[in-house]
Design an enzyme around this catalytic site. Structure first.
Site, PDB file in Angstrom:
ATOM      1  N   GLU A   1       0.816  -1.205   0.000  1.00 30.37           N
ATOM      2  CA  GLU A   1       0.000   0.000   0.000  1.00 30.37           C
ATOM      3  C   GLU A   1       0.856   1.264   0.000  1.00 30.37           C
ATOM      4  O   GLU A   1       0.535   2.246  -0.671  1.00 30.37           O
ATOM      5  CB  GLU A   1      -0.927   0.013   1.220  1.00 30.37           C
ATOM      6  CG  GLU A   1      -1.927  -1.143   1.262  1.00 30.37           C
ATOM      7  CD  GLU A   1      -1.411  -2.365   2.013  1.00 30.37           C
ATOM      8  OE1 GLU A   1      -2.230  -3.071   2.616  1.00 30.37           O
ATOM      9  OE2 GLU A   1      -0.184  -2.624   1.987  1.00 30.37           O
TER      10      GLU A   1
ATOM     11  N   LEU B   1      14.423 -39.831   1.802  1.00 30.58           N
ATOM     12  CA  LEU B   1      13.959 -38.609   2.466  1.00 30.58           C
ATOM     13  C   LEU B   1      12.547 -38.261   2.013  1.00 30.58           C
ATOM     14  O   LEU B   1      11.691 -37.900   2.829  1.00 30.58           O
ATOM     15  CB  LEU B   1      14.917 -37.462   2.158  1.00 30.58           C
ATOM     16  CG  LEU B   1      14.679 -36.144   2.895  1.00 30.58           C
ATOM     17  CD1 LEU B   1      14.761 -36.339   4.408  1.00 30.58           C
ATOM     18  CD2 LEU B   1      15.680 -35.088   2.446  1.00 30.58           C
TER      19      LEU B   1
END
Length: 346
Positions: A53, A287
């Site tokens: 903004e 993993l």
């Protein structure tokens, strides 16, 4: 798509420019419109820097038009003091006529307070414009706030016949140049990247963004028995490296895993405590299996080569049958497939 959605779509496009640099803050874009013309634009470019903004208002040449304008913001304007002043106060100061918001901010110190502050000041507020697109864009941030864990992406490359390495775990050439560039772009967009000790031993990867302009992610290694060579590339000075292990160690950033905890839960909670909001897990298959079995993942990205390996080798992890294919991109040498788990679609 109506006019309100078009301007919000532009704000979402602007917000995406902050991917990889705004974290751990959300991705936010802002478009200011006067009489159906955009007079200001901005996005949150970097953590600690001015919010969307602020940048949008600063880009407006004639500030007197703000009191007759509509601001389109992808996330509820903040109402509290953090590293920068509240954006809701800035919009009120300039007497912006209307504020159109994509998503309400789930962060506890905001969570509707920005909207209340704007309405109390007499500003018309509309919410929920392209809200699903906004949730998708900020899926990392929403998971961080709601679950206190990093957003997790599992990524691997495989041949057309489903191999990722030789039987001994040695790497094989799989993806083409464009796919490698995509991989490095993805690395630049996430806070951290993770591999297992076998990947470090066999591949000796640097886990950097060599083929893409952007920051290097923080590196994470699961090395239960501390078998990796301390001279491996993952321990150079190009980025910080965390090592999770079952062994005692007095080395900086070596973290002992609590044996009474599920491994991936423990790792993600510790990484979140270190300020890491997203993690891309590049391998290897053991993993990936840990994250899949614990359901600790949000996306899967598979780079599939058009080339056959046709030898004995290490097979890639199969994508679970209940995981939804969301997107597929065709490249000259590869196919990029994107899958989504049960959190936010993308």
């Amino acid at each position: 798509m109506n006019t309100e959605e078009l301007y919000m779509q532009r704000a979402l496009e602007l917000a995406a420019n902050g991917l990889g640099s705004a974290s751990p803050n959300p991705l936010v874009g802002c478009v200011i419109v006067y009489q159906n013309s955009i007079i200001g634009e901005g996005w949150h470019q970097k953590y600690g820097s001015p919010h969307a903004e602020v940048n949008a208002i600063n880009s407006v040449r004639d500030k007197t038009l703000l009191s007759k304008s509509t601001a389109y913001v992808t996330l509820e304007p903040c109402s509290h003091y953090g590293k920068t002043p509240p954006c809701a106060d800035l919009l009120i100061k300039h007497k912006v006529k209307r504020v159109v918001i994509c998503n309400q901010d789930p962060f506890p110190e905001v969570d509707g307070n920005g909207i209340k502050k704007l309405r109390s000041a007499g500003i018309e507020v509309i919410t929920g414009i392209l809200k699903e697109e906004g949730k998708s864009l900020n899926r990392r941030f929403f998971k961080n706030v709601e679950r206190k864990k990093p957003y997790v992406i599992l990524k691997w490359a495989e041949t057309a016949d489903g191999f990722i390495a030789t039987e001994e775990g040695e790497p094989i050439a799989i993806s083409g140049k464009l796919a490698r560039m995509h991989s490095h772009k993805w690395r630049s967009e996430e806070d951290a990247i993770m591999v297992g000790s076998k990947t470090v031993i066999h591949d000796n990867p640097s886990l950097t963004t060599r083929e893409w302009q952007g920051k290097n992610p923080i590196r994470v290694v699961l090395d239960s028995s501390l078998v990796t060579d301390p001279d491996s590339r993952v321990f150079d000075l190009s980025s910080k490296t965390y090592v999770f292990t079952l062994e005692d160690s007095d080395k900086p950033n070596f973290i002992k895993i609590d044996k009474n905890r599920e491994v991936t839960d423990f790792i993600l909670e510790r990484l979140y405590a270190e300020g890491i909001s997203s993690l891309i897990v590049e391998g290897g298959p053991r993993l990936h299996k840990l994250f899949l079995e614990s359901n600790n993942f949000d996306e899967i990205r598979v780079l599939k080569s058009r080339k056959l390996y046709v030898k004995k080798g290490m097979q890639a992890m199969p994508v679970p049958p209940n995981i939804t294919l969301k997107k597929r991109v065709e490249l000259p040498e590869d196919i990029l497939s994107f899958f989504s788990n049960s959190f936010q679609p993308f």
